[in-house]
Design an enzyme around this catalytic site. Structure first.
Site, mmCIF file in Angstrom:
data_model
loop_
_atom_site.group_PDB
_atom_site.id
_atom_site.type_symbol
_atom_site.label_atom_id
_atom_site.label_comp_id
_atom_site.label_asym_id
_atom_site.label_seq_id
_atom_site.Cartn_x
_atom_site.Cartn_y
_atom_site.Cartn_z
ATOM 1 C CG PHE A 1 41.034 36.667 37.295
ATOM 2 C CD1 PHE A 1 41.667 37.398 38.291
ATOM 3 C CD2 PHE A 1 40.296 37.349 36.337
ATOM 4 C CE1 PHE A 1 41.562 38.780 38.329
ATOM 5 C CE2 PHE A 1 40.184 38.727 36.373
ATOM 6 C CZ PHE A 1 40.824 39.452 37.366
ATOM 7 C CB CYS A 2 43.701 30.253 35.835
ATOM 8 S SG CYS A 2 45.484 30.322 35.638
ATOM 9 N N GLY A 3 44.142 29.478 38.586
ATOM 10 C CA GLY A 3 44.753 29.127 39.865
ATOM 11 C C GLY A 3 46.102 29.773 40.071
#
Length: 187
Positions: free
Chosen positions: A70-72
């Site tokens: 998960f990241c932006g």
């Protein structure tokens, strides 16, 4: 190896993906999954690419069968994980894409972007990715699994230097003619 069949998964997030990771993690644990979280504290999360490398290493070392990142946007962490040998990562922004990453592309890492993915959608994408396997849902499409297995194997064994030396062509390519698309399918 900690497998999907045993409901074991590893995950990690950068600062931007952390809230989505927390929601998906709670959902999976509620559904009986054992979740190994390599980024349990928002105060100590590494930069996105370092999380991608670290989680990818869990796949490369044979510790886990599948992982969630998960990241932006899902993009940067996916690129980093993809640098690790034996990682076949996908970015998904829909349940259908997450499922297809497993069923058609045999991916072992799914990345999501918290800027674009609501928690419930992230939960559904995680379920679709983790609860499906290569070849499922395509039983009626002649040679679908063979066609995609060739792609997987050539990616898994890709050697850029050999590819370059061979005039930017795959050396000894396998063939797998895909049968006609079954009528009535919308994928």
């Amino acid at each position: 190896m900690k497998t999907i069949q045993d409901k074991q998964v590893v995950l990690g997030a950068d600062f931007a993906g952390f809230p989505l990771k927390e929601a998906v993690k709670a959902h999976l644990e509620e559904r009986g999954w054992t979740v190994t979280d390599l980024t349990p504290s928002i105060d100590e999360v590494p930069m996105y690419h370092r999380v991608g490398f670290r989680v990818g290493a869990e796949i490369a070392e044979g510790n886990f069968e599948k992982a969630l990142l998960f990241c932006g946007s899902g993009m940067g962490i996916h690129v980093a994980a993809s640098k690790v040998p034996h990682v076949h990562a996908a970015v998904a922004e829909s349940v259908q894409a997450a499922e297809r990453a497993s069923t058609a592309n045999n991916c072992n890492v799914l990345a999501m972007g918290a800027f674009y993915t609501a928690p419930r959608l992230g939960m559904a994408m995680a379920d679709a990715f983790l609860e499906h396997s290569f070849g499922e849902g395509y039983e009626n499409w002649e040679d679908f699994d063979t066609y995609h297995r060739v792609g997987y194997e050539e990616c898994e064994n890709f050697d850029y230097e050999s590819y370059k030396a061979n005039g930017f062509q795959v050396a000894d390519p396998s063939t797998a003619p895909l049968g006609p698309e079954p009528r009535g399918l919308a994928y």
